[in-house]
Design a protein around this motif. Structure first.
Motif, PDB file in Angstrom:
ATOM      1  N   GLU A  35      52.048  47.847  33.844  1.00 29.24           N
ATOM      2  CA  GLU A  35      51.947  48.949  34.797  1.00 29.24           C
ATOM      3  C   GLU A  35      52.055  50.295  34.087  1.00 29.24           C
ATOM      4  OE1 GLU A  35      54.113  50.452  38.943  1.00 29.24           O
ATOM      5  OE2 GLU A  35      55.186  49.136  37.556  1.00 29.24           O
ATOM      6  N   ALA A  36      52.962  50.386  33.110  1.00 27.14           N
ATOM      7  CA  ALA A  36      53.118  51.627  32.346  1.00 27.14           C
ATOM      8  C   ALA A  36      51.855  51.932  31.557  1.00 27.14           C
ATOM      9  CB  ALA A  36      54.321  51.524  31.412  1.00 27.14           C
ATOM     10  N   ALA A  37      51.213  50.886  31.001  1.00 25.76           N
ATOM     11  CA  ALA A  37      49.981  51.085  30.247  1.00 25.76           C
ATOM     12  C   ALA A  37      48.846  51.563  31.152  1.00 25.76           C
ATOM     13  CB  ALA A  37      49.581  49.791  29.550  1.00 25.76           C
ATOM     14  N   CYS A  38      48.865  51.136  32.413  1.00 26.34           N
ATOM     15  CA  CYS A  38      47.804  51.484  33.365  1.00 26.34           C
ATOM     16  C   CYS A  38      48.078  52.784  34.114  1.00 26.34           C
ATOM     17  CB  CYS A  38      47.632  50.365  34.395  1.00 26.34           C
ATOM     18  SG  CYS A  38      47.104  48.772  33.730  1.00 26.34           S
ATOM     19  N   ALA A  39      49.297  53.309  33.999  1.00 25.47           N
ATOM     20  CA  ALA A  39      49.772  54.360  34.907  1.00 25.47           C
ATOM     21  C   ALA A  39      48.973  55.653  34.818  1.00 25.47           C
ATOM     22  CB  ALA A  39      51.247  54.649  34.648  1.00 25.47           C
ATOM     23  N   ASP A 120      55.562  36.717  29.140  1.00 25.50           N
ATOM     24  CA  ASP A 120      56.922  37.115  28.787  1.00 25.50           C
ATOM     25  C   ASP A 120      56.929  38.182  27.702  1.00 25.50           C
ATOM     26  OD1 ASP A 120      55.979  35.450  26.816  1.00 25.50           O
ATOM     27  OD2 ASP A 120      57.765  34.197  26.683  1.00 25.50           O
ATOM     28  N   ASP A 121      55.772  38.776  27.428  1.00 25.52           N
ATOM     29  CA  ASP A 121      55.650  39.765  26.351  1.00 25.52           C
ATOM     30  C   ASP A 121      55.467  41.166  26.920  1.00 25.52           C
ATOM     31  OD1 ASP A 121      55.873  37.738  24.476  1.00 25.52           O
ATOM     32  OD2 ASP A 121      53.709  37.452  24.307  1.00 25.52           O
ATOM     33  N   LEU A 122      55.450  42.158  26.019  1.00 25.98           N
ATOM     34  CA  LEU A 122      55.262  43.554  26.395  1.00 25.98           C
ATOM     35  C   LEU A 122      54.092  44.133  25.609  1.00 25.98           C
ATOM     36  CD1 LEU A 122      59.011  44.712  26.113  1.00 25.98           C
ATOM     37  CD2 LEU A 122      57.866  43.690  28.095  1.00 25.98           C
ATOM     38  N   VAL A 123      53.410  45.116  26.195  1.00 27.33           N
ATOM     39  CA  VAL A 123      52.282  45.763  25.519  1.00 27.33           C
ATOM     40  C   VAL A 123      52.542  47.255  25.392  1.00 27.33           C
ATOM     41  CG1 VAL A 123      50.590  44.050  26.254  1.00 27.33           C
ATOM     42  CG2 VAL A 123      51.008  46.045  27.696  1.00 27.33           C
ATOM     43  N   ALA A 124      52.038  47.841  24.310  1.00 27.49           N
ATOM     44  CA  ALA A 124      52.193  49.273  24.084  1.00 27.49           C
ATOM     45  C   ALA A 124      51.364  50.055  25.103  1.00 27.49           C
ATOM     46  CB  ALA A 124      51.769  49.629  22.665  1.00 27.49           C
ATOM     47  N   THR A 125      51.910  51.175  25.538  1.00 25.62           N
ATOM     48  CA  THR A 125      51.251  51.951  26.585  1.00 25.62           C
ATOM     49  C   THR A 125      49.931  52.559  26.127  1.00 25.62           C
ATOM     50  OG1 THR A 125      52.532  53.902  25.960  1.00 25.62           O
ATOM     51  CG2 THR A 125      53.433  52.519  27.710  1.00 25.62           C
ATOM     52  N   GLY A 126      49.720  52.706  24.823  1.00 25.77           N
ATOM     53  CA  GLY A 126      48.527  53.393  24.334  1.00 25.77           C
ATOM     54  C   GLY A 126      47.327  52.514  24.058  1.00 25.77           C
ATOM     55  N   LEU A 127      47.386  51.233  24.390  1.00 28.17           N
ATOM     56  CA  LEU A 127      46.279  50.345  24.033  1.00 28.17           C
ATOM     57  C   LEU A 127      44.969  50.744  24.717  1.00 28.17           C
ATOM     58  CD1 LEU A 127      48.033  46.853  23.964  1.00 28.17           C
ATOM     59  CD2 LEU A 127      47.266  48.226  22.026  1.00 28.17           C
ATOM     60  N   PRO A 217      52.719  49.421  16.052  1.00 31.70           N
ATOM     61  CA  PRO A 217      53.221  48.220  16.718  1.00 31.70           C
ATOM     62  C   PRO A 217      52.702  48.144  18.151  1.00 31.70           C
ATOM     63  CG  PRO A 217      54.981  49.303  15.516  1.00 31.70           C
ATOM     64  CD  PRO A 217      53.823  50.254  15.509  1.00 31.70           C
ATOM     65  N   GLY A 218      51.869  47.155  18.421  1.00 26.91           N
ATOM     66  CA  GLY A 218      51.146  47.127  19.690  1.00 26.91           C
ATOM     67  C   GLY A 218      51.704  46.218  20.760  1.00 26.91           C
ATOM     68  N   ALA A 219      52.670  45.358  20.410  1.00 27.18           N
ATOM     69  CA  ALA A 219      53.190  44.425  21.406  1.00 27.18           C
ATOM     70  C   ALA A 219      54.573  43.941  20.992  1.00 27.18           C
ATOM     71  CB  ALA A 219      52.234  43.232  21.576  1.00 27.18           C
ATOM     72  N   VAL A 220      55.250  43.356  21.952  1.00 30.99           N
ATOM     73  CA  VAL A 220      56.559  42.733  21.737  1.00 30.99           C
ATOM     74  C   VAL A 220      56.457  41.261  22.090  1.00 30.99           C
ATOM     75  CG1 VAL A 220      58.953  42.600  22.525  1.00 30.99           C
ATOM     76  CG2 VAL A 220      57.889  44.837  22.174  1.00 30.99           C
ATOM     77  N   TYR A 221      56.829  40.425  21.156  1.00 27.53           N
ATOM     78  CA  TYR A 221      56.900  38.976  21.354  1.00 27.53           C
ATOM     79  C   TYR A 221      58.331  38.651  21.759  1.00 27.53           C
ATOM     80  CZ  TYR A 221      56.806  34.009  19.837  1.00 27.53           C
ATOM     81  OH  TYR A 221      56.905  32.635  19.762  1.00 27.53           O
ATOM     82  N   SER A 222      58.517  38.280  23.018  1.00 32.58           N
ATOM     83  CA  SER A 222      59.854  38.018  23.545  1.00 32.58           C
ATOM     84  C   SER A 222      60.279  36.581  23.249  1.00 32.58           C
ATOM     85  CB  SER A 222      59.890  38.259  25.055  1.00 32.58           C
ATOM     86  OG  SER A 222      59.584  39.606  25.355  1.00 32.58           O
ATOM     87  N   VAL A 223      61.436  36.413  22.643  1.00 31.76           N
ATOM     88  CA  VAL A 223      61.933  35.092  22.259  1.00 31.76           C
ATOM     89  C   VAL A 223      63.376  34.944  22.762  1.00 31.76           C
ATOM     90  CG1 VAL A 223      60.451  34.996  20.216  1.00 31.76           C
ATOM     91  CG2 VAL A 223      62.776  35.892  20.010  1.00 31.76           C
ATOM     92  N   GLY A 224      63.914  33.749  22.529  1.00 30.54           N
ATOM     93  CA  GLY A 224      65.318  33.528  22.843  1.00 30.54           C
ATOM     94  C   GLY A 224      65.608  33.370  24.322  1.00 30.54           C
TER      95      GLY A 224
END
Length: 275
Positions: A35-39, A120-127, A217-224
């Motif tokens: 949503e933040a990337a699309c905002a 379960d991951d995150l994307v950078a707002t500037g993609l 850094p374009g994304a976050v790989y969520s683990v754990g």
């Protein structure tokens, strides 16, 4: 107005999950990042692809929901709970079918580019700016990105992110081996190109349409967390476990030197004003 970029989020079946409420927690965190990337633009959007029995709750306005008639995997999709070849075949078919279905939908909207995003991951707002700055590009792959345990403020900055995570590529839709009816596609293509993250980049190179690396850094790989397919643990029980300092010192040092603080400035890069 045609869509510039569509984020495609495949979601596993409730029947293939350990804890559906946890799956939804992770999904809604991912949706907030998208949503933040699309905002700041109306030329970006997203689609989540789910089984018909999945209850999702409210999603941001930029999301469409596509429901598919797909039987859940008959074996566990979690690493270590079933023979790995069987698990991978089932997981890659389920994910690949949903990703391909989502991209087919995006093409009906005129979407120039697509990006598959694990739920379960995150994307950078500037993609979106990448695609906006060069709409004729073949696409981009994320070589630098975070490996971040859920709830942690410390993560590892990976220099080969695309080898670790399925949230890794922005690709022009006309370059993908996609048919309008996913059921008529070669299952091998569905599994390899749309269901796994190791095959698209070599395929694009072979087709002389190579992807370019993203320069941040374009994304976050969520683990754990309990719903992760590959079961990657937190840092202190995984790559930075204290025992590794003695049993695998080079491995430990390699990732220790990549350790970074994921603070408010970093969080803003993935949630924008929603951080």
């Amino acid at each position: 107005m045609d869509r510039l970029l569509t984020f495609v989020v495949p979601l596993r079946s409730p029947a293939a999950s350990r804890n559906w409420s946890r799956v939804l927690e992770r999904l809604h965190e991912t949706a907030r990042s998208i949503e933040a990337a699309c905002a700041e633009s109306n030329d970006l959007g997203a689609v989540v692809v789910v089984n018909r029995d999945a209850e999702l709750g409210d999603l941001p306005k930029c999301f469409d929901v596509i429901r598919v008639d797909l039987d859940p995997p008959t074996v566990s999709v979690f690493k270590g709970e079933t023979p790995e070849d069987e698990r991978k075949e089932a997981f890659c078919w389920d994910k690949g079918y949903k990703v391909a279905s989502g991209i087919a939908f995006a093409k009906t909207l005129g979407s120039r580019f697509v990006m598959s995003v694990d739920a379960d991951d995150l994307v950078a707002t500037g993609l979106g700016d990448l695609a906006r700055s060069d709409p004729d590009a073949y696409g981009w792959y994320i070589d630098k990105g975070w490996l971040l345990p859920v709830g942690s403020r410390w993560g590892v900055m990976l220099g080969d992110f695309h080898n670790w995570c399925g949230t890794y590529a922005v690709v022009r839709t006309d370059l993908l081996p996609l048919e309008r009816d996913v059921d008529s596609m070669d299952p091998t293509i569905v599994r390899r190109i749309f269901g796994h993250h190791r095959h698209l980049i070599p395929e694009m190179i072979k087709n002389e349409t190579p992807l370019k690396p993203v320069d941040y850094p374009g994304a976050v790989y969520s683990v754990g967390h309990s719903e992760a397919n590959y079961g990657r643990p937190g840092l202190l029980s995984g790559m930075l476990a204290p025992k590794n300092l003695f049993t695998r010192p080079k491995h430990f040092l390699k990732y220790f030197l990549k350790l970074r603080f994921f603070g408010s400035a970093e969080k803003k890069k993935f949630f924008g004003k929603l951080a």
